[in-house]
Structure formats: structure tokens, C-alpha cells
Motif scaffolding. Structure first.
Motif, PDB file in Angstrom:
ATOM      1  N   CYS A  30       0.826  -1.215   0.000  1.00 44.28           N
ATOM      2  CA  CYS A  30       0.000   0.000   0.000  1.00 44.28           C
ATOM      3  C   CYS A  30       0.855   1.258   0.000  1.00 44.28           C
ATOM      4  O   CYS A  30       0.512   2.243  -0.653  1.00 44.28           O
ATOM      5  CB  CYS A  30      -0.928  -0.026   1.222  1.00 44.28           C
ATOM      6  SG  CYS A  30      -2.058   1.364   1.325  1.00 44.28           S
ATOM      7  N   ASN A  31       1.979   1.248   0.713  1.00 41.19           N
ATOM      8  CA  ASN A  31       2.823   2.443   0.762  1.00 41.19           C
ATOM      9  C   ASN A  31       3.426   2.757  -0.611  1.00 41.19           C
ATOM     10  O   ASN A  31       3.596   3.923  -0.973  1.00 41.19           O
ATOM     11  CB  ASN A  31       3.933   2.256   1.792  1.00 41.19           C
ATOM     12  CG  ASN A  31       3.391   2.276   3.210  1.00 41.19           C
ATOM     13  OD1 ASN A  31       2.389   2.927   3.494  1.00 41.19           O
ATOM     14  ND2 ASN A  31       4.042   1.563   4.109  1.00 41.19           N
ATOM     15  N   LEU A  41       0.759   4.448  -2.600  1.00 34.47           N
ATOM     16  CA  LEU A  41       0.600   5.847  -2.190  1.00 34.47           C
ATOM     17  C   LEU A  41       1.690   6.720  -2.796  1.00 34.47           C
ATOM     18  O   LEU A  41       1.419   7.851  -3.231  1.00 34.47           O
ATOM     19  CB  LEU A  41       0.626   5.942  -0.659  1.00 34.47           C
ATOM     20  CG  LEU A  41      -0.639   5.478   0.062  1.00 34.47           C
ATOM     21  CD1 LEU A  41      -0.399   5.372   1.560  1.00 34.47           C
ATOM     22  CD2 LEU A  41      -1.797   6.414  -0.216  1.00 34.47           C
ATOM     23  N   LEU A  79      -6.155   0.161   2.827  1.00 28.66           N
ATOM     24  CA  LEU A  79      -5.834   1.395   3.544  1.00 28.66           C
ATOM     25  C   LEU A  79      -5.367   1.118   4.966  1.00 28.66           C
ATOM     26  O   LEU A  79      -4.630   1.921   5.546  1.00 28.66           O
ATOM     27  CB  LEU A  79      -7.066   2.315   3.561  1.00 28.66           C
ATOM     28  CG  LEU A  79      -6.862   3.735   4.093  1.00 28.66           C
ATOM     29  CD1 LEU A  79      -5.818   4.481   3.282  1.00 28.66           C
ATOM     30  CD2 LEU A  79      -8.173   4.496   4.102  1.00 28.66           C
ATOM     31  N   TYR A 109      -3.731  11.621  11.141  1.00 28.69           N
ATOM     32  CA  TYR A 109      -3.692  12.512   9.978  1.00 28.69           C
ATOM     33  C   TYR A 109      -4.397  13.839  10.282  1.00 28.69           C
ATOM     34  O   TYR A 109      -3.918  14.915   9.888  1.00 28.69           O
ATOM     35  CB  TYR A 109      -4.345  11.813   8.786  1.00 28.69           C
ATOM     36  CG  TYR A 109      -4.332  12.623   7.509  1.00 28.69           C
ATOM     37  CD1 TYR A 109      -3.245  12.575   6.650  1.00 28.69           C
ATOM     38  CD2 TYR A 109      -5.414  13.427   7.158  1.00 28.69           C
ATOM     39  CE1 TYR A 109      -3.230  13.314   5.472  1.00 28.69           C
ATOM     40  CE2 TYR A 109      -5.405  14.162   5.988  1.00 28.69           C
ATOM     41  CZ  TYR A 109      -4.313  14.104   5.153  1.00 28.69           C
ATOM     42  OH  TYR A 109      -4.298  14.847   3.992  1.00 28.69           O
ATOM     43  N   GLU A 130       3.332   8.147   4.358  1.00 30.61           N
ATOM     44  CA  GLU A 130       2.984   8.041   2.944  1.00 30.61           C
ATOM     45  C   GLU A 130       1.591   8.598   2.652  1.00 30.61           C
ATOM     46  O   GLU A 130       1.302   8.983   1.520  1.00 30.61           O
ATOM     47  CB  GLU A 130       3.049   6.571   2.502  1.00 30.61           C
ATOM     48  CG  GLU A 130       4.388   5.908   2.756  1.00 30.61           C
ATOM     49  CD  GLU A 130       5.535   6.581   2.028  1.00 30.61           C
ATOM     50  OE1 GLU A 130       5.278   7.334   1.070  1.00 30.61           O
ATOM     51  OE2 GLU A 130       6.702   6.357   2.405  1.00 30.61           O
ATOM     52  N   LEU A 131       0.725   8.627   3.675  1.00 30.32           N
ATOM     53  CA  LEU A 131      -0.623   9.154   3.459  1.00 30.32           C
ATOM     54  C   LEU A 131      -0.640  10.674   3.349  1.00 30.32           C
ATOM     55  O   LEU A 131      -1.578  11.246   2.771  1.00 30.32           O
ATOM     56  CB  LEU A 131      -1.541   8.702   4.595  1.00 30.32           C
ATOM     57  CG  LEU A 131      -3.032   8.984   4.439  1.00 30.32           C
ATOM     58  CD1 LEU A 131      -3.613   8.231   3.245  1.00 30.32           C
ATOM     59  CD2 LEU A 131      -3.794   8.605   5.708  1.00 30.32           C
ATOM     60  N   ALA A 158      -1.581   1.252   5.371  1.00 26.02           N
ATOM     61  CA  ALA A 158      -0.874   2.489   5.035  1.00 26.02           C
ATOM     62  C   ALA A 158      -0.208   3.079   6.270  1.00 26.02           C
ATOM     63  O   ALA A 158      -0.633   2.844   7.409  1.00 26.02           O
ATOM     64  CB  ALA A 158      -1.832   3.496   4.418  1.00 26.02           C
ATOM     65  N   VAL A 169      -7.828  12.080   0.843  1.00 23.03           N
ATOM     66  CA  VAL A 169      -7.948  11.176   1.989  1.00 23.03           C
ATOM     67  C   VAL A 169      -9.418  10.926   2.333  1.00 23.03           C
ATOM     68  O   VAL A 169      -9.794   9.818   2.722  1.00 23.03           O
ATOM     69  CB  VAL A 169      -7.185  11.760   3.199  1.00 23.03           C
ATOM     70  CG1 VAL A 169      -7.294  10.842   4.413  1.00 23.03           C
ATOM     71  CG2 VAL A 169      -5.715  11.967   2.848  1.00 23.03           C
ATOM     72  N   ILE A 213      -5.685   1.481  -3.285  1.00 26.58           N
ATOM     73  CA  ILE A 213      -5.259   1.977  -1.966  1.00 26.58           C
ATOM     74  C   ILE A 213      -6.390   1.848  -0.955  1.00 26.58           C
ATOM     75  O   ILE A 213      -6.161   1.490   0.210  1.00 26.58           O
ATOM     76  CB  ILE A 213      -4.774   3.433  -2.086  1.00 26.58           C
ATOM     77  CG1 ILE A 213      -3.497   3.498  -2.935  1.00 26.58           C
ATOM     78  CG2 ILE A 213      -4.515   4.032  -0.712  1.00 26.58           C
ATOM     79  CD1 ILE A 213      -3.070   4.899  -3.291  1.00 26.58           C
TER      80      ILE A 213
END
Length: 384
Positions: free
Chosen positions: A112-113, A116, A143, A200, A150-151, A146, A169, A139
Motif C-alpha cells: 500500500c505504501n 501511495l 488502507l 492525519y 505516505e498518506l 498504510a 484522503v 489503496i
């Protein structure tokens, strides 16, 4: 001597590892078209999807340093090319679109990273919307794997005023939640995504250009059962209020409605009770929730101790009933007679007062009987 020390410092590798790394390096030297043909031949031979994904990841990290997780410099073909910046930009765009086109269709075949990082590069060079939508779907599926680093994809749009692409996002989280509603994801994955979103939000809340509607939309994109505790959400909202002192009281009330005060830990509740940035109503709700938790705990501990006691919640034993003969009765120790009605107990107490007994302990009864049967001395009479 120096070469000998260098050879000793290099760890020994198996022939299979060396052959695989040499194959990767040889594949990286090839141009893009030949790599696509080679990869299609590998897929036709039935190679596992995760191995195909590792080949693509390694190849892309060598050509584009932005796609490398360690940040090490790759072949830097695009950076060191003597061509113009526009031509190099177009090559990057073609490279990203080709990579998205050869990704294996199996889910979880690409980390996933890496996806991203690929999406960040795709937004930067402006690839077609279909490729970006495909990346966002992949993604969203994974998710929960993650990382926060990277997000945090920057916003490359001129119309967006925030530093981070918050709208992206929000789309990713909403797609993931729709998968959870369909039963495709577990509850543990939803809890991981909730923690990731709260972290985040705490980072994005520092941005002065982050609007209140974006914060509310991202925080409310998750269902209420996704968060085990609301400490992370409270931290994000407190950070937003600290960075945006011009928020009105009505807007503060709307933000605080997102927080479930019953899901705050004692540490967060203590901080919220002393937080001057919160409205008074939110502070009262936190205090009321803590008082409710305390009362519930007291009731629970009381019921637990009652269950452990020998007579808790049961009828008194037969030996507690009053005896037929003798002056001693268990009820005179202050024990309640559970099998008597209120009228019978009052009649019994009235009869005892006429006889001369009251609610006395055995020591009082013994002392009073001794005092009544004793003749006082003459010197005591004189003293009185």
C-alpha cells in the motif's frame, strides 16, 4: 589489506539471492517497452502475483527515486537527462501510466505504501483521471496497511489552499468504509484506519487554510464504532482550535459534537475539563460522563462485594430467627428480621419495651443486669 577488510565486512549471500538481484539489475537496464513485454511473459508462466508485484516495485524504485521507500538515489534517468524539463515531465507521466497499466489485478499484490507513493507522483505529473481512480481503488482496499508518512500527500492543485490533499484522503476513507459495510473488511482493519485518520487529522489541523467543513467531513467519514477511544479525535480538534482561534462558539459546539465524551480516557477527560478552548457545555458533558462512570463502578463494586458475602442477596439463616426460650434474641443485635412484616416488627418492639428489653447488645444486657442486682455502697450514697 583494505580490500580484504572490505570483503570481510560484506555479509555472505546465497547463490539464489545473488542471482535474483542480478536479474533485477539486468531488468532495470532495459527500456520500458521491453520491460512490459518481459513482464507479460512472466505472468503467462504462472508466477505468483506478489512476486510480480515485487518486480514492479523494484523496477519503479530504480527508475524513479520518488517511488523508493528508503529515499536512495536510483538511476536518475529523468533528472540527469539533457532534455528539457517538459520532456522529462512527459516521460515521467508515461512511466507512471505504464506502471499502473501492468499492475497485477490481484488485491494485496502491491504494498500500500508503494501505491501511495505512485499516486503522489501521478498527481504531481498530472496523469489521466482513469489511472488515478484505479490507484485510489487499490489503496482504499488496503488502507489499513498504510503509514501516516505516505498518506500525507501534498496538494498539487492550484484551487486547493491546503498543504495536504485532504479531499483525497476523504475519498479513500469513504471507499474503505463502503467496503466495511459490504463485509469485505474486518473490525480490526477499521480500528487501524480510525487511528490513522485521527493521526492525519492532528497533522492537518495545524494548517491555517484547513476549513472546518473538511475537518468535519474527514472526522465524520468513519462510523462511531470504528474508534475504541476518542482521544485521538479530541487531540485533533484541540489542535485545530489552537491553530484557528477565530472559530466561533457555534462552530466549536459543532466540532465537540463529534467527540463522544463516554469514550475518553481519564487522562483525556482531565485535560478536557481544564481546557479553556472548549465550550462550557462540552466540559459539562465530560464531567457528567466521568461521574456516570464513577457511579457505575461503585455500583459494580458494591454488587460484586455483595455476591462474595455469605448472606448477600439471600434469606437469613435459620439460626437468626428468634429463640422460643430465654431472653437472648438475635434481633436485639440490630439484625433486621427479613421474614416479618413491618407491622409485626413494630408490635414486637412495643412488647419488648413493656417487658423492659430494648435494642441492646449482649454486653449492655449483661452490664445492666449486674448493675440492677448490685447494692451500692454507703460511701457512694454520700458522694451523690
Amino acid at each position: 589489506m583494505k580490500n580484504q577488510c572490505c570483503e570481510e565486512s560484506v555479509p555472505a549471500r546465497s547463490p539464489s539471492q545473488l542471482s535474483s538481484e542480478c536479474w533485477f539489475d539486468d531488468a532495470c537496464i532495459l527500456d520500458m517497452d521491453y520491460f512490459v513485454k518481459t513482464l507479460s511473459g512472466i505472468k503467462q508462466k504462472g508466477v505468483r502475483a506478489d512476486l510480480v508485484g515485487s518486480i514492479i516495485t523494484h523496477y519503479a524504485s530504480k527508475w524513479l527515486p520518488d517511488l523508493s521507500s528508503s529515499g536512495e538515489n536510483g538511476l536518475t534517468q529523468f533528472e540527469e537527462s539533457p532534455e528539457s524539463v517538459t520532456t522529462s515531465w512527459m516521460k515521467k507521466r508515461f512511466f507512471v501510466e505504464t506502471l499502473v497499466g501492468v499492475l497485477p489485478p490481484e488485491k494485496d499484490s502491491i504494498p500500500c505504501n508503494f501505491l501511495l507513493r505512485l499516486l503522489r507522483t501521478a498527481n504531481m505529473v498530472g496523469v489521466e483521471a482513469t489511472y488515478r481512480t484505479e490507484l485510489e481503488k487499490r489503496i482504499s482496499w488496503q488502507l489499513d496497511q498504510a503509514s501516516l508518512k505516505e498518506l500525507m500527500i501534498p496538494s498539487f492543485s492550484h484551487t486547493c489552499g491546503t498543504l495536504l490533499d485532504v479531499e483525497l484522503v476523504i475519498r479513500l476513507v469513504k471507499r474503505f468504509v463502503s467496503l466495511d459495510h459490504e463485509g469485505a473488511k474486518t473490525g480490526a482493519a477499521l480500528v487501524k484506519v480510525a487511528k490513522l485518520v485521527d493521526c492525519y487529522l492532528a497533522e492537518a489541523a495545524v494548517d491555517a487554510n484547513l476549513s472546518l467543513s473538511e475537518l468535519v467531513a474527514l472526522a465524520g467519514a468513519l462510523p462511531s464504532h470504528a474508534r475504541a477511544t476518542d482521544d485521538g479525535l479530541y487531540r485533533a480538534i484541540d489542535t485545530y482550535l489552537k491553530a484557528h482561534p477565530s472559530v466561533s462558539k457555534q462552530e466549536k459546539k459543532g466540532l465537540c459534537r463529534l467527540i463522544d465524551s463516554r469514550k475518553l480516557t481519564p487522562e483525556a477527560s482531565l485535560h478536557a475539563a481544564q481546557n479553556e478552548r472548549l465550550p462550557v457545555r462540552a466540559v459539562i458533558q465530560v464531567l457528567f460522563s466521568e461521574q456516570t462512570k464513577l457511579n457505575r463502578y461503585m455500583d459494580w463494586s458494591g454488587s460484586f462485594s455483595g455476591l462474595r458475602s455469605p448472606n448477600g442477596g439471600f434469606d437469613p439463616p435459620t439460626r437468626m430467627a428468634e429463640k422460643k426460650k430465654g431472653f437472648f434474641k438475635w434481633r436485639k443485635l440490630g439484625m433486621a428480621v427479613f421474614n416479618k412484616s413491618v407491622g409485626e416488627v413494630e408490635n414486637m418492639e412495643e412488647a419488648e419495651r413493656e417487658v423492659g428489653f430494648g435494642r441492646q447488645t449482649p454486653m449492655e444486657i449483661k452490664t445492666s443486669s449486674l448493675v440492677k442486682g448490685r447494692t451500692p455502697h454507703k460511701w457512694r450514697k454520700s458522694m451523690s
